[in-house]
Scaffold this motif. Sequence first.
Motif, PDB file in Angstrom:
ATOM      1  N   GLU A   1       0.811  -1.216   0.000  1.00  0.00           N
ATOM      2  CA  GLU A   1       0.000   0.000   0.000  1.00  0.00           C
ATOM      3  C   GLU A   1       0.844   1.265   0.000  1.00  0.00           C
ATOM      4  OE1 GLU A   1      -3.670   0.151   1.338  1.00  0.00           O
ATOM      5  OE2 GLU A   1      -3.863  -1.855   2.186  1.00  0.00           O
TER       6      GLU A   1
ATOM      7  N   ASN B   1      -2.238  -6.259   6.177  1.00  0.00           N
ATOM      8  CA  ASN B   1      -2.716  -5.765   7.473  1.00  0.00           C
ATOM      9  C   ASN B   1      -1.567  -5.352   8.382  1.00  0.00           C
ATOM     10  OD1 ASN B   1      -5.056  -6.717   6.366  1.00  0.00           O
ATOM     11  ND2 ASN B   1      -5.213  -8.498   7.710  1.00  0.00           N
TER      12      ASN B   1
ATOM     13  N   GLU C   1      -0.363  11.932   4.970  1.00  0.00           N
ATOM     14  CA  GLU C   1      -0.692  10.835   4.054  1.00  0.00           C
ATOM     15  C   GLU C   1      -0.539   9.481   4.739  1.00  0.00           C
ATOM     16  OE1 GLU C   1       0.590  12.942  -0.181  1.00  0.00           O
ATOM     17  OE2 GLU C   1       1.890  11.410   0.714  1.00  0.00           O
TER      18      GLU C   1
ATOM     19  N   TYR D   1      -0.769   8.919   7.975  1.00  0.00           N
ATOM     20  CA  TYR D   1      -1.847   8.800   8.961  1.00  0.00           C
ATOM     21  C   TYR D   1      -3.128   8.326   8.282  1.00  0.00           C
ATOM     22  CZ  TYR D   1      -4.828  10.072  12.922  1.00  0.00           C
ATOM     23  OH  TYR D   1      -5.707  10.030  13.963  1.00  0.00           O
ATOM     24  N   ARG D   2      -3.462   9.011   7.178  1.00  0.00           N
ATOM     25  CA  ARG D   2      -4.717   8.688   6.482  1.00  0.00           C
ATOM     26  C   ARG D   2      -4.693   7.256   5.958  1.00  0.00           C
ATOM     27  NH1 ARG D   2      -4.619  12.206   2.244  1.00  0.00           N
ATOM     28  NH2 ARG D   2      -3.979  10.525   0.846  1.00  0.00           N
ATOM     29  N   THR D   3      -3.585   6.845   5.365  1.00  0.00           N
ATOM     30  CA  THR D   3      -3.510   5.519   4.754  1.00  0.00           C
ATOM     31  C   THR D   3      -3.580   4.421   5.819  1.00  0.00           C
ATOM     32  OG1 THR D   3      -2.119   6.482   3.033  1.00  0.00           O
ATOM     33  CG2 THR D   3      -2.218   4.094   3.134  1.00  0.00           C
TER      34      THR D   3
ATOM     35  N   GLN E   1      -4.914   4.738   8.832  1.00  0.00           N
ATOM     36  CA  GLN E   1      -6.273   4.769   9.411  1.00  0.00           C
ATOM     37  C   GLN E   1      -7.264   4.040   8.502  1.00  0.00           C
ATOM     38  OE1 GLN E   1      -7.142   6.275  12.626  1.00  0.00           O
ATOM     39  NE2 GLN E   1      -8.684   4.732  12.127  1.00  0.00           N
ATOM     40  N   ASN E   2      -7.101   4.203   7.189  1.00  0.00           N
ATOM     41  CA  ASN E   2      -7.979   3.498   6.242  1.00  0.00           C
ATOM     42  C   ASN E   2      -7.867   1.987   6.405  1.00  0.00           C
ATOM     43  OD1 ASN E   2      -9.005   5.812   5.120  1.00  0.00           O
ATOM     44  ND2 ASN E   2      -7.642   5.799   3.339  1.00  0.00           N
ATOM     45  N   VAL E   3      -6.653   1.488   6.611  1.00  0.00           N
ATOM     46  CA  VAL E   3      -6.460   0.042   6.803  1.00  0.00           C
ATOM     47  C   VAL E   3      -7.122  -0.401   8.108  1.00  0.00           C
ATOM     48  CG1 VAL E   3      -4.763  -1.786   7.182  1.00  0.00           C
ATOM     49  CG2 VAL E   3      -4.345  -0.051   5.431  1.00  0.00           C
TER      50      VAL E   3
ATOM     51  N   ASP F   1      -9.602   1.017   9.687  1.00  0.00           N
ATOM     52  CA  ASP F   1     -11.065   1.088   9.503  1.00  0.00           C
ATOM     53  C   ASP F   1     -11.574  -0.107   8.703  1.00  0.00           C
ATOM     54  OD1 ASP F   1     -11.073   3.473  10.868  1.00  0.00           O
ATOM     55  OD2 ASP F   1     -11.261   4.735   9.082  1.00  0.00           O
ATOM     56  N   ARG F   2     -10.831  -0.477   7.656  1.00  0.00           N
ATOM     57  CA  ARG F   2     -11.233  -1.619   6.833  1.00  0.00           C
ATOM     58  C   ARG F   2     -11.234  -2.899   7.676  1.00  0.00           C
ATOM     59  NH1 ARG F   2      -7.162  -4.571   4.473  1.00  0.00           N
ATOM     60  NH2 ARG F   2      -6.145  -2.809   3.486  1.00  0.00           N
TER      61      ARG F   2
ATOM     62  N   LYS G   1     -14.183  -3.336  10.070  1.00  0.00           N
ATOM     63  CA  LYS G   1     -15.471  -3.709   9.445  1.00  0.00           C
ATOM     64  C   LYS G   1     -15.540  -5.175   9.086  1.00  0.00           C
ATOM     65  CE  LYS G   1     -16.332   0.851   7.338  1.00  0.00           C
ATOM     66  NZ  LYS G   1     -15.166   1.446   6.648  1.00  0.00           N
TER      67      LYS G   1
END
Length: 128
Positions: free
Chosen positions: A13, A44, A113, A115-117, A119-121, A123-124, A127
């Motif tokens: 990623e 992950n 960038e 942090y965002r990337t 956090q997206n992982v 969050d995924r 779920k």
Amino acid sequence: SSTDTEGVTPELEKAGLLNKTKIAEGGRKLRKNWNPSWVVLVGNSLVFFKDPKSQNPDSWKPGNSRPESSVDLRGSQLQWANDLSSRKNVFKLRTVTGNEFLLQSETELLIREWYRTIQNVIDRLDKE
Ligand code: I3P
């Protein structure tokens, strides 16, 4: 690559150089020791390399280079942590096992960038 068995090698990623220090191990506070680290986000996991020879996007591939450590992002927590360091652009990553890391860059855009990337992982994974 074409030699990968489909579904076995997770997707890369993001990779790049950040400053890193571990500040807790299993909830126990550690003395800071900032070092540059080649950080690779793959599947992950966040994987850390200290070997400068590892600083290329292929370094995470199995057998290519030995990581210093790796973090399972499932259930991990991120927070901005400018209160935890005299450095700017710092965030804290806390794993479910109570390991805590600070990651830092002199470049604000770059750390945002990351942090965002990450956090997206997280969050995924939440779920799933
Ligand atoms: C630490 C070192 C760290 C600093 C830390 C100091 O001293 O200067 O760089 O963290 O501050 O304690 P030592 O080398 O003697 O261990 P920052 O660079 O993140 O500010 P801290 O104790 O306020 O965390």
